[in-house]
Design an enzyme around this catalytic site. Sequence first.
Site, mmCIF file in Angstrom:
data_model
loop_
_atom_site.group_PDB
_atom_site.id
_atom_site.type_symbol
_atom_site.label_atom_id
_atom_site.label_comp_id
_atom_site.label_asym_id
_atom_site.label_seq_id
_atom_site.Cartn_x
_atom_site.Cartn_y
_atom_site.Cartn_z
ATOM 1 N N ARG A 72 0.841 -1.189 0.000
ATOM 2 C CA ARG A 72 0.000 0.000 0.000
ATOM 3 C C ARG A 72 0.877 1.240 0.000
ATOM 4 N NH1 ARG A 72 -1.052 3.612 3.480
ATOM 5 N NH2 ARG A 72 -0.032 2.474 5.164
ATOM 6 N N VAL A 73 0.457 2.229 -0.785
ATOM 7 C CA VAL A 73 1.074 3.550 -0.738
ATOM 8 C C VAL A 73 -0.032 4.553 -0.431
ATOM 9 C CG1 VAL A 73 3.073 3.071 -2.198
ATOM 10 C CG2 VAL A 73 0.935 3.782 -3.257
ATOM 11 N N SER A 74 0.326 5.589 0.324
ATOM 12 C CA SER A 74 -0.672 6.534 0.815
ATOM 13 C C SER A 74 -1.155 7.524 -0.226
ATOM 14 C CB SER A 74 -0.107 7.308 2.007
ATOM 15 O OG SER A 74 0.227 6.425 3.039
ATOM 16 N N THR A 75 -0.318 7.847 -1.199
ATOM 17 C CA THR A 75 -0.728 8.827 -2.203
ATOM 18 C C THR A 75 -0.672 8.214 -3.591
ATOM 19 O OG1 THR A 75 1.501 9.709 -2.537
ATOM 20 C CG2 THR A 75 0.192 10.719 -0.792
ATOM 21 N N GLN A 115 2.799 8.082 -5.355
ATOM 22 C CA GLN A 115 3.850 7.201 -4.871
ATOM 23 C C GLN A 115 3.798 5.900 -5.651
ATOM 24 O OE1 GLN A 115 2.638 7.073 -0.736
ATOM 25 N NE2 GLN A 115 4.443 8.239 -0.127
#
Length: 185
Positions: free
Chosen positions: A5-8, A11
């Site tokens: 998972r990446v937050s943005t 990314q």
Amino acid sequence: MGYARVSTGDQEPGSQERELDAAGAVRVFVDHGESSRLRDRPQWVVCLDYLRKGDTLVVRALDRVAGTTTMAIETISELHHRGINIKSLTEPDIVTTTPMGRALFGTVAVFAQLRADTVRENTRRGLQHARANGRPTVMTEERVTAAVQLRDAGNSISAIARELGVGASSVIRALTRYDQTAVSR
């Protein structure tokens, strides 16, 4: 199975995916632009549905799975009851098949939440300092908090700027300062 998972949205999860592949994950589920504080991340939901008793869920770090202590405890409990283990590549000594491993997982989650809370507090202090030194900003504490939440929900910079009634460059600067503070902790 693996979960990344990446937050943005801007990314790239490629390094997480490569690490999970190298660790033997036969299938990797990836969420882009999703906050760990959200329970219903699209690929997380699919991953949970895909996992079966006896499976091991491999993640790069435990904070990829849960962003709050409560969520971490609920997640580990749910997976444990389903007979599913979690293996973290960056916290290899935490094995969720044992009571001590589950307790350590919860401890890691506590520190992840502490980090997020500290970032918010540092952002608030930084904004107060800037205002006190005659450098007013359109990105108030409330707007920064809203911008982070909107970004974590997958909104683009331009959508966040429109929602907050500020320029995109103000949003970018505020989020960059927020992210840099998070990295330094």
